[in-house]
Design a protein around this motif. Structure first.
Motif, mmCIF file in Angstrom:
data_model
loop_
_atom_site.group_PDB
_atom_site.id
_atom_site.type_symbol
_atom_site.label_atom_id
_atom_site.label_comp_id
_atom_site.label_asym_id
_atom_site.label_seq_id
_atom_site.Cartn_x
_atom_site.Cartn_y
_atom_site.Cartn_z
ATOM 1 N N ARG A 157 11.291 8.677 4.587
ATOM 2 C CA ARG A 157 11.940 7.794 5.548
ATOM 3 C C ARG A 157 10.913 6.897 6.221
ATOM 4 N N ALA A 158 9.768 7.450 6.590
ATOM 5 C CA ALA A 158 8.726 6.655 7.249
ATOM 6 C C ALA A 158 8.187 5.590 6.310
ATOM 7 N N LEU A 159 8.020 5.933 5.035
ATOM 8 C CA LEU A 159 7.512 4.943 4.078
ATOM 9 C C LEU A 159 8.534 3.852 3.798
ATOM 10 N N GLU A 160 9.812 4.204 3.802
ATOM 11 C CA GLU A 160 10.841 3.188 3.590
ATOM 12 C C GLU A 160 10.892 2.215 4.767
ATOM 13 N N GLU A 161 10.673 2.743 5.971
ATOM 14 C CA GLU A 161 10.723 1.896 7.169
ATOM 15 C C GLU A 161 9.449 1.086 7.354
ATOM 16 N N ASN A 162 8.308 1.597 6.914
ATOM 17 C CA ASN A 162 7.005 0.960 7.135
ATOM 18 C C ASN A 162 6.250 0.826 5.822
ATOM 19 N N ARG A 163 6.722 -0.016 4.955
ATOM 20 C CA ARG A 163 6.055 -0.168 3.659
ATOM 21 C C ARG A 163 4.720 -0.888 3.840
ATOM 22 N N PRO A 164 3.648 -0.317 3.291
ATOM 23 C CA PRO A 164 2.324 -0.940 3.437
ATOM 24 C C PRO A 164 2.279 -2.372 2.900
ATOM 25 N N MET A 165 3.010 -2.635 1.836
ATOM 26 C CA MET A 165 3.017 -3.950 1.213
ATOM 27 C C MET A 165 3.580 -5.002 2.176
ATOM 28 N N GLU A 166 4.547 -4.614 2.993
ATOM 29 C CA GLU A 166 5.154 -5.552 3.929
ATOM 30 C C GLU A 166 4.376 -5.649 5.237
ATOM 31 N N ALA A 167 3.746 -4.549 5.635
ATOM 32 C CA ALA A 167 2.994 -4.543 6.893
ATOM 33 C C ALA A 167 1.710 -5.362 6.777
ATOM 34 N N ASP A 168 0.933 -5.116 5.729
ATOM 35 C CA ASP A 168 -0.327 -5.832 5.523
ATOM 36 C C ASP A 168 -0.630 -5.833 4.032
ATOM 37 N N ARG A 169 -0.225 -6.882 3.372
ATOM 38 C CA ARG A 169 -0.340 -6.943 1.916
ATOM 39 C C ARG A 169 -1.800 -6.919 1.452
ATOM 40 N N LYS A 170 -2.741 -7.317 2.307
ATOM 41 C CA LYS A 170 -4.142 -7.375 1.905
ATOM 42 C C LYS A 170 -4.897 -6.070 2.153
ATOM 43 N N SER A 171 -4.226 -5.089 2.761
ATOM 44 C CA SER A 171 -4.865 -3.786 2.976
ATOM 45 C C SER A 171 -4.910 -3.031 1.639
ATOM 46 N N PRO A 172 -5.789 -2.039 1.515
ATOM 47 C CA PRO A 172 -5.855 -1.278 0.249
ATOM 48 C C PRO A 172 -4.503 -0.663 -0.140
ATOM 49 N N LEU A 173 -3.794 -0.093 0.829
ATOM 50 C CA LEU A 173 -2.479 0.471 0.510
ATOM 51 C C LEU A 173 -1.474 -0.612 0.139
ATOM 52 N N GLY A 174 -1.515 -1.723 0.852
ATOM 53 C CA GLY A 174 -0.603 -2.827 0.559
ATOM 54 C C GLY A 174 -0.845 -3.398 -0.838
ATOM 55 N N MET A 175 -2.117 -3.572 -1.191
ATOM 56 C CA MET A 175 -2.450 -4.079 -2.527
ATOM 57 C C MET A 175 -2.052 -3.074 -3.606
ATOM 58 N N THR A 176 -2.287 -1.793 -3.352
ATOM 59 C CA THR A 176 -1.904 -0.765 -4.326
ATOM 60 C C THR A 176 -0.403 -0.749 -4.525
ATOM 61 N N GLU A 177 0.349 -0.802 -3.432
ATOM 62 C CA GLU A 177 1.807 -0.782 -3.553
ATOM 63 C C GLU A 177 2.311 -2.039 -4.273
ATOM 64 N N ALA A 178 1.775 -3.198 -3.908
ATOM 65 C CA ALA A 178 2.197 -4.438 -4.561
ATOM 66 C C ALA A 178 1.904 -4.395 -6.052
ATOM 67 N N PHE A 179 0.743 -3.897 -6.410
ATOM 68 C CA PHE A 179 0.368 -3.775 -7.829
ATOM 69 C C PHE A 179 1.314 -2.825 -8.553
ATOM 70 N N THR A 180 1.572 -1.658 -7.954
ATOM 71 C CA THR A 180 2.423 -0.654 -8.578
ATOM 72 C C THR A 180 3.853 -1.153 -8.726
ATOM 73 N N VAL A 181 4.365 -1.797 -7.685
ATOM 74 C CA VAL A 181 5.732 -2.354 -7.765
ATOM 75 C C VAL A 181 5.794 -3.423 -8.826
ATOM 76 N N GLY A 182 4.721 -4.208 -8.951
ATOM 77 C CA GLY A 182 4.691 -5.245 -9.981
ATOM 78 C C GLY A 182 4.724 -4.674 -11.388
ATOM 79 N N LEU A 183 4.114 -3.493 -11.578
ATOM 80 C CA LEU A 183 4.136 -2.851 -12.893
ATOM 81 C C LEU A 183 5.512 -2.309 -13.256
ATOM 82 N N LEU A 184 6.195 -1.815 -12.243
ATOM 83 C CA LEU A 184 7.493 -1.192 -12.481
ATOM 84 C C LEU A 184 8.561 -2.246 -12.464
#
Length: 83
Positions: A56-83
Protein backbone atom coordinates in the motif's frame (compact mmCIF):
# COMPACT_ATOMS: atom_id res chain seq x y z
CA UNK A 1 2.02 -43.39 26.97
CA UNK A 2 1.22 -40.93 24.21
CA UNK A 3 3.67 -42.62 21.83
CA UNK A 4 1.98 -46.01 22.26
CA UNK A 5 -1.37 -44.42 21.54
CA UNK A 6 0.08 -42.72 18.44
CA UNK A 7 1.23 -46.16 17.24
CA UNK A 8 -2.33 -47.44 17.68
CA UNK A 9 -3.70 -44.37 15.91
CA UNK A 10 -1.29 -45.04 13.04
CA UNK A 11 -2.52 -48.62 12.70
CA UNK A 12 -6.11 -47.38 12.65
CA UNK A 13 -5.16 -44.75 10.05
CA UNK A 14 -3.97 -47.25 7.39
CA UNK A 15 -0.33 -46.82 8.37
CA UNK A 16 -0.24 -43.07 7.77
CA UNK A 17 1.77 -41.06 10.26
CA UNK A 18 -0.12 -39.28 13.00
CA UNK A 19 1.37 -35.99 14.09
CA UNK A 20 1.74 -35.60 17.84
CA UNK A 21 -0.69 -32.67 17.90
CA UNK A 22 -3.31 -34.78 16.07
CA UNK A 23 -2.99 -37.84 18.31
CA UNK A 24 -6.00 -38.99 20.28
CA UNK A 25 -4.01 -38.72 23.53
CA UNK A 26 -2.25 -35.42 24.05
CA UNK A 27 1.32 -35.61 25.30
CA UNK A 28 4.07 -33.05 25.88
CA UNK A 29 5.30 -33.32 22.28
CA UNK A 30 1.78 -32.75 20.96
CA UNK A 31 1.34 -29.74 23.25
CA UNK A 32 4.66 -28.28 22.11
CA UNK A 33 3.79 -28.82 18.44
CA UNK A 34 0.36 -27.25 18.91
CA UNK A 35 1.91 -24.17 20.56
CA UNK A 36 4.55 -23.93 17.83
CA UNK A 37 1.86 -24.04 15.15
CA UNK A 38 -0.11 -21.28 16.91
CA UNK A 39 3.01 -19.12 17.02
CA UNK A 40 3.79 -19.87 13.36
CA UNK A 41 0.23 -19.02 12.27
CA UNK A 42 0.36 -15.74 14.19
CA UNK A 43 3.72 -14.87 12.65
CA UNK A 44 2.37 -15.69 9.19
CA UNK A 45 -0.64 -13.39 9.70
CA UNK A 46 1.56 -10.55 10.96
CA UNK A 47 3.97 -10.88 8.03
CA UNK A 48 1.10 -10.91 5.53
CA UNK A 49 -0.24 -7.72 7.12
CA UNK A 50 3.23 -6.16 6.96
CA UNK A 51 3.52 -7.08 3.27
CA UNK A 52 0.13 -5.53 2.56
CA UNK A 53 1.21 -2.34 4.34
CA UNK A 54 4.41 -2.19 2.28
CA UNK A 55 2.45 -2.74 -0.94
CA UNK A 56 0.00 0.00 0.00
CA UNK A 57 2.82 2.42 0.85
CA UNK A 58 4.59 1.71 -2.44
CA UNK A 59 1.39 2.19 -4.42
CA UNK A 60 0.81 5.55 -2.72
CA UNK A 61 4.45 6.73 -2.91
CA UNK A 62 6.03 5.35 -6.05
CA UNK A 63 9.72 6.29 -6.26
CA UNK A 64 9.42 6.89 -10.00
CA UNK A 65 6.79 9.58 -9.43
CA UNK A 66 8.36 11.14 -6.34
CA UNK A 67 11.86 11.62 -7.77
CA UNK A 68 12.54 10.01 -11.12
CA UNK A 69 16.27 10.85 -10.93
CA UNK A 70 16.83 9.06 -7.61
CA UNK A 71 18.35 5.54 -7.72
CA UNK A 72 15.01 3.97 -6.77
CA UNK A 73 13.12 6.14 -9.24
CA UNK A 74 15.50 5.24 -12.07
CA UNK A 75 15.35 1.54 -11.16
CA UNK A 76 11.56 1.55 -11.09
CA UNK A 77 11.32 3.49 -14.37
CA UNK A 78 13.74 1.06 -16.02
CA UNK A 79 11.91 -2.00 -14.68
CA UNK A 80 8.48 -0.68 -15.69
CA UNK A 81 9.89 0.09 -19.13
CA UNK A 82 11.02 -3.53 -19.50
CA UNK A 83 7.67 -4.93 -18.51
Amino acid sequence: TAERQRAKDREANEGKLVRPMDASVSGPLGDAEREAMKAFDRLKEEEEERLNNIKRALEENRPMEADRKSPLGMTEAFTVGLL
